[in-house]
Design a protein around this motif. Structure first.
Motif, short mmCIF file in Angstrom:
data_model
loop_
_atom_site.label_atom_id
_atom_site.label_comp_id
_atom_site.label_asym_id
_atom_site.label_seq_id
_atom_site.Cartn_x
_atom_site.Cartn_y
_atom_site.Cartn_z
N LYS A 1 0.83 -1.19 0.00
CA LYS A 1 0.00 0.00 0.00
C LYS A 1 0.88 1.26 0.00
O LYS A 1 1.80 1.38 0.79
CB LYS A 1 -0.92 0.01 1.23
N PRO A 2 0.59 2.18 -0.91
CA PRO A 2 1.45 3.37 -0.99
C PRO A 2 1.20 4.34 0.16
O PRO A 2 0.12 4.38 0.74
CB PRO A 2 1.02 4.01 -2.31
N LYS A 3 2.23 5.12 0.47
CA LYS A 3 2.08 6.22 1.41
C LYS A 3 1.22 7.28 0.76
O LYS A 3 1.41 7.64 -0.40
CB LYS A 3 3.46 6.78 1.73
N VAL A 4 0.25 7.78 1.48
CA VAL A 4 -0.66 8.79 0.94
C VAL A 4 -0.16 10.18 1.32
O VAL A 4 0.02 10.48 2.51
CB VAL A 4 -2.10 8.58 1.44
N PHE A 5 0.08 11.02 0.32
CA PHE A 5 0.55 12.38 0.55
C PHE A 5 -0.65 13.32 0.66
O PHE A 5 -1.52 13.35 -0.20
CB PHE A 5 1.47 12.83 -0.59
N LYS A 6 -0.66 14.10 1.71
CA LYS A 6 -1.76 15.04 1.94
C LYS A 6 -1.51 16.35 1.20
O LYS A 6 -0.37 16.70 0.88
CB LYS A 6 -1.91 15.30 3.45
N PRO A 7 -2.56 17.09 0.94
CA PRO A 7 -2.38 18.42 0.32
C PRO A 7 -1.68 19.37 1.28
O PRO A 7 -1.89 19.32 2.50
CB PRO A 7 -3.82 18.89 0.06
N CYS A 8 -0.86 20.24 0.73
CA CYS A 8 -0.27 21.32 1.53
C CYS A 8 -1.35 22.35 1.84
O CYS A 8 -2.41 22.38 1.21
CB CYS A 8 0.86 22.01 0.75
N ARG A 9 -1.07 23.21 2.80
CA ARG A 9 -2.02 24.27 3.13
C ARG A 9 -2.14 25.26 1.96
O ARG A 9 -1.23 25.39 1.14
CB ARG A 9 -1.57 24.99 4.40
N SER A 10 -3.25 25.94 1.90
CA SER A 10 -3.55 26.80 0.77
C SER A 10 -2.53 27.93 0.58
O SER A 10 -2.37 28.45 -0.52
CB SER A 10 -4.95 27.40 0.91
N LYS A 11 -1.82 28.31 1.63
CA LYS A 11 -0.84 29.39 1.50
C LYS A 11 0.33 29.01 0.61
O LYS A 11 1.12 29.86 0.19
CB LYS A 11 -0.34 29.84 2.88
N TYR A 12 0.46 27.71 0.31
CA TYR A 12 1.57 27.24 -0.52
C TYR A 12 1.19 27.09 -1.99
O TYR A 12 1.93 26.48 -2.75
CB TYR A 12 2.10 25.90 0.02
N ILE A 13 0.05 27.64 -2.39
CA ILE A 13 -0.42 27.48 -3.77
C ILE A 13 0.64 27.87 -4.79
O ILE A 13 0.79 27.21 -5.82
CB ILE A 13 -1.72 28.30 -3.99
N ASP A 14 1.40 28.92 -4.54
CA ASP A 14 2.43 29.37 -5.48
C ASP A 14 3.83 29.22 -4.91
O ASP A 14 4.74 30.00 -5.20
CB ASP A 14 2.18 30.82 -5.89
N TYR A 15 4.04 28.17 -4.14
CA TYR A 15 5.30 27.94 -3.44
C TYR A 15 6.43 27.63 -4.42
O TYR A 15 6.32 26.74 -5.28
CB TYR A 15 5.12 26.78 -2.47
N THR A 16 7.50 28.37 -4.29
CA THR A 16 8.73 28.12 -5.06
C THR A 16 9.84 27.85 -4.06
O THR A 16 10.40 28.78 -3.47
CB THR A 16 9.08 29.34 -5.95
N PRO A 17 10.17 26.59 -3.81
CA PRO A 17 11.05 26.23 -2.69
C PRO A 17 12.38 26.96 -2.64
O PRO A 17 12.83 27.37 -1.57
CB PRO A 17 11.25 24.72 -2.89
N CYS A 18 13.02 27.14 -3.78
CA CYS A 18 14.36 27.73 -3.77
C CYS A 18 14.36 29.24 -4.00
O CYS A 18 15.42 29.87 -4.05
CB CYS A 18 15.24 27.05 -4.81
N GLN A 19 13.18 29.82 -4.15
CA GLN A 19 13.04 31.28 -4.23
C GLN A 19 11.93 31.73 -3.28
O GLN A 19 11.11 32.60 -3.61
CB GLN A 19 12.71 31.73 -5.67
#
Length: 618
Positions: A81-99
């Motif tokens: 059975k795969p690990k289920v990934f949950k949605p991030c919070r809505s504030k991360y809609i335009d998240y750019t990790p390295c910027q």
């Protein structure tokens, strides 16, 4: 439903030969029929392409027989059975990790350091799925997307106010409209480009690849495509909110980037033309290091266009609200550095100036006596990943005659697409010969034909922004070449062969990147991702889960992925993406079930963040 089979002998590589279920093309037929268009009412392109002949009998039944040693045993269902990934919070809609804006503000502002890549530490990484904004729809097909972007996809109006008089962008109902204007081309991009074409051979295929520094919403690159010129546009993630995001929503190549202290992630001699239209880069500062970096990536014989301050400062200093002495000194420095680089000034009229880089070092012998002329090491000109820019001049490759183009002359596009790249012809890429290059081209034409049998709409225009995560010599992009699409050819920094220079010599574009880190783009900016051998390459380098989550971040809802890798690698990938809201099918290699390399196809499900900060798949 497939049952996973592994070898009982732990020393033996498990490998599974699997046929796809009858009806994989029906799977894409159904998906195509409900994929959302710009108004969310069914993707007409997908429907028409799939209506035109979804032959659901071409793929045979699943075959669970292993061909790779050991007695087979069936895994426990609970373990698979795969690990289920949950949605991030809505504030991360335009998240750019390295910027990331908050992290950026902890770095020095001097020389734009804070706008460079600063990736999260391992304990700061998100292990969730970035949601799409409520109301998100598939972008309009090209060329309509050049002029219109659904408001819901990038709901930011600040540029419509800030750039209102410059004709960048307008908000109309539920869409943004891009009239094709710009700070330096109020009469429109077409008129501006035609002015450049009076000096630069833009119309005949001589100029194919371009670099736009500080691109705004990339209208220059968008309108160059009519001339069959493809621009790599970049701009920082700054107070001009979402400018690169708008470019990609329009279907125009762009990345988040800045000229700061680190080399641009492109090879030397990559671009036929470089461009700055009021890009606010201090070209005369820091001993000319920024112009030297442009010189590094500019092909011998290539052109540099500078539009805006300080050009024509005598007539414009009052309108620019800057002292004329300051502007005069700024232009003097630019002219001085251009002479040091041995660029020839070809044109200055109005606020536009154009220089041409010499075709070889023969005309530049005088600079050897200039004390300021420090030369970079030739072997380091393509070594760019997190490497500091230095105030040195990139040397020209040697030539045998005064008229020879240093590094090799290129044929006009589209002939150069399949011509042998000079870097290959000269043996500059260890392990790549003319014969292996020609064979690679044949192989990718064959692979693409196999992909078309799986996904009939791959080159229909449904997928505009395409990424090849491990591009090699660019064979996949060359086989796909069409005005309906473009391909970002990524050459991993850990790849055995440094081939990106040859990719550019084919008239294609691309970038260096390390897939252990996030890519320099916004979420939901690619329609189709191709991953050939990526997970074998990065085995034991970084976590496959992190790479797959990054792929999910940059892939549009209802976008597709094609993985090509060893079967045991793909089984692991398939298990991970089983918890990521992707639909997948595993397909045999086009040469049959005995080949250990397989194809995994996937489609990202449509789901968005809801007003209650949960998610919806409606």
């Amino acid at each position: 439903m497939a049952t996973k089979i592994i070898s009982a002998d732990s020393r033996t590589r498990s490998s599974i030969s699997i046929f796809i279920v009858v009806g994989l093309c029906c799977f894409f037929y159904i998906l195509g029929a409900w994929q959302r268009s710009g108004f969310g009412k069914g993707d007409s392109i997908a429907v028409e392409m799939t209506k035109s002949g979804a032959d659901c009998s071409i793929i045979s039944n699943l075959n669970f027989e292993t061909h790779h040693g050991g007695e087979p045993v069936t895994t426990d269902d609970s373990e698979s059975k795969p690990k289920v990934f949950k949605p991030c919070r809505s504030k991360y809609i335009d998240y750019t990790p390295c910027q990331h804006q908050k992290r950026a503000m902890t770095f020095p502002r001097e020389n734009m350091v804070y706008r460079e890549r600063h990736c999260p530490a391992e304990n700061e990484k998100l292990h969730c799925l970035i949601p799409a904004p409520e109301g998100y729809v598939t972008p309009f097909p090209w060329p309509k997307s050049r002029d219109y972007v659904p408001y819901a996809n990038a709901p930011y109006k600040s540029l419509t106010v800030e750039k209102a008089v410059q004709n960048w962008i307008q908000y109309e109902g539920n869409v943004f409209r891009f009239p094709g204007g710009g700070t330096q081309f109020p009469q429109g991009a077409d008129a501006y480009i035609n002015q450049l074409a009076s000096v630069i051979p833009i119309d005949n295929g001589t100029v194919r690849t371009a670099l736009d520094t500080g691109c705004g919403v990339a209208s220059w690159g968008a309108y160059l495509l009519k001339k069959n010129v493809i621009a790599m546009s970049f701009a920082p993630r700054d107070n001009h909110e979402a400018q690169v995001q708008f470019a990609l929503e329009r279907g125009v190549p762009a990345v988040i980037g800045v000229l700061g202290t680190i080399k641009l992630p492109y090879p030397s001699r990559a671009f036929d033309m470089a461009h700055c239209s009021r890009c606010l880069i201090p070209w005369g500062a820091n001993d000319g290091i920024y112009m030297m970096e442009v010189d590094r990536v500019l092909r011998p014989g290539g052109y540099w266009v500078l539009s805006g301050p300080p050009i024509n400062w005598r007539n414009n200093y009052k309108a620019w609200l800057r002292p004329k002495e300051e502007l005069q000194e700024e232009q003097r420095k630019i002219e001085d550095i251009a002479r040091l680089l041995c660029w020839e000034k070809k044109y200055e009229q109005g606020e536009i100036a154009i220089w041409q880089k010499r075709v070889n070092a023969g005309a530049c012998s005088g600079r050897q006596d200039d004390a300021r002329a420090t030369f970079c090491k030739a072997e380091e000109t393509d070594d760019t990943w997190y490497k500091n820019m230095e105030p040195c001049i990139s040397p020209y490759p040697d030539v045998n005659s005064p008229d020879e183009v240093s590094g090799g002359e290129l044929q006009p596009f589209p002939k150069r697409l399949y011509a042998v790249p000079p870097r290959v012809a000269s043996g500059s890429i260890p392990g790549v010969s003319v014969e292996t290059y020609l064979e690679d081209n044949k192989l990718w034409k064959k692979h693409l034909n196999a992909y078309k049998k799986i996904n009939k709409i791959i080159d229909s225009g449904r997928y505009r922004n395409i990424m090849d995560m491990n591009a090699g010599l660019g064979g996949f992009a060359a086989a796909l070449e069409s005005p309906k699409l473009w391909v970002m050819n990524v050459v991993p920094t850990i790849a055995e062969k440094s081939t990106l220079g040859a990719v550019y010599e084919r008239g294609l574009i691309g970038i260096y990147h390390d897939w252990c880190e996030a890519f320099s783009t916004y979420p939901r900016t690619y329609d189709l991702i191709h991953a050939h051998g990526v997970f074998s390459l990065y085995k034991d380098k970084c976590d496959a889960e992190d790479i797959l989550l990054e792929m999910d971040r940059i892939l549009r809802p209802e976008g597709a992925v094609i993985f090509r890798d060893e079967v045991d690698v793909l089984i692991k990938v398939k298990k991970i993406v089983g918890g990521m809201r992707w639909d997948t099918k595993l397909v045999d290699h086009e040469d049959g079930p005995l080949v250990s390399e397989k194809i995994l196809v996937a489609v990202k499900q449509y789901w968005v963040v809801s007003a209650e900060n949960s998610t919806s798949s409606q």
